[in-house]
Design an enzyme around this catalytic site. Structure first.
Site, PDB file in Angstrom:
ATOM      1  CG  ASN A  28      33.590 -21.923  38.141  1.00  0.00           C
ATOM      2  OD1 ASN A  28      32.403 -21.786  38.380  1.00  0.00           O
ATOM      3  ND2 ASN A  28      34.537 -21.593  39.000  1.00  0.00           N
ATOM      4  CG  HIS A  49      32.190 -21.501   9.975  1.00  0.00           C
ATOM      5  ND1 HIS A  49      31.202 -22.416   9.757  1.00  0.00           N
ATOM      6  CD2 HIS A  49      32.114 -21.157  11.279  1.00  0.00           C
ATOM      7  CE1 HIS A  49      30.532 -22.609  10.881  1.00  0.00           C
ATOM      8  NE2 HIS A  49      31.067 -21.853  11.824  1.00  0.00           N
ATOM      9  N   GLY A  61      39.729 -17.671  33.623  1.00  0.00           N
ATOM     10  CA  GLY A  61      38.406 -17.198  33.226  1.00  0.00           C
ATOM     11  C   GLY A  61      38.392 -16.477  31.891  1.00  0.00           C
ATOM     12  CB  ALA A 102      41.911 -14.451  33.359  1.00  0.00           C
ATOM     13  NE  ARG A 134      50.721 -18.991  15.592  1.00  0.00           N
ATOM     14  CZ  ARG A 134      50.343 -19.191  14.340  1.00  0.00           C
ATOM     15  NH1 ARG A 134      50.028 -20.383  13.928  1.00  0.00           N
ATOM     16  NH2 ARG A 134      50.265 -18.183  13.487  1.00  0.00           N
ATOM     17  CE  LYS A 184      52.450 -13.197  20.470  1.00  0.00           C
ATOM     18  NZ  LYS A 184      53.089 -11.956  20.047  1.00  0.00           N
TER      19      LYS A 184
END
Length: 181
Positions: free
Chosen positions: A84, A114, A141, A159, A165, A179
């Site tokens: 989307n 970085h 989203g 969302a 992880r 999680k």
């Protein structure tokens, strides 16, 4: 001799401003700009541009405009994928998006990272790790998927989640950090 692109794809520290890498990003952004300017009903032109932007694209892939892509060529997209509005992809390392994946608006996928060391960061040194999204995944989203993450087949990411992880197959996960719930 190992190039900066080789180092980048291998997940090693590399110089972000390398002229070869900069040129690839310019070429990709020019194609992405063309994609973003394509008329909504011109599916043929959009599909042709998707084939040029990404490393591989399956059948029945629909991407809404606009999108922002770093390299494109480092990403493979399976079949029956819907992405989307406002998709951002920093694909300094390989990104794999499986079949039957739904990606909601404002999703960001970052393989890039970085160094914590200030001097290296100020010298424009970066590194990256691959991202893999399995088959039959739904990403809600506003999600952010960080480098090195694998999302298992059939997972649903709620969302606004920040995925730091790996997420196992066939679970619902959400939150910051994301999680399994």
């Amino acid at each position: 001799m190992t190039t900066e692109q080789d180092k980048m794809l291998a997940g090693e520290h590399y110089w972000i401003n390398d002229p070869e890498l900069t040129e690839i990003r310019f070429q990709t952004r020019e194609l992405v700009d063309q994609f973003n300017l394509t008329q909504p009903r011109d599916a043929g032109h959009k599909n042709a541009l998707q084939q040029r932007i990404f490393g591989a694209v399956g059948d029945n892939v629909h991407i809404e405009k606009p999108m922002r892509i770093d390299y494109g060529r480092n990403t493979t997209i399976g079949s029956n994928v819907f992405i989307n509005f406002n998709f951002t992809l920093l694909d300094c390392c390989p990104v794999t998006i499986g079949d039957n994946v739904f990606i909601a608006p404002n999703v960001q996928i970052y393989t890039a990272s970085h160094p914590m060391d200030i001097e290296q960061r100020n010298a424009h040194i970066g590194f990256a790790a691959p991202v893999t999204i399995g088959n039959n995944v739904w990403i809600g989203g506003g999600c952010i998927i960080l480098s090195g993450v694998t999302i298992g087949d059939g997972a649903v990411i709620g969302a606004g989640s920040v995925v730091t992880r790996d997420i196992p197959a066939n679970v619902t996960a959400f939150g910051n950090p994301c999680k399994v719930r």
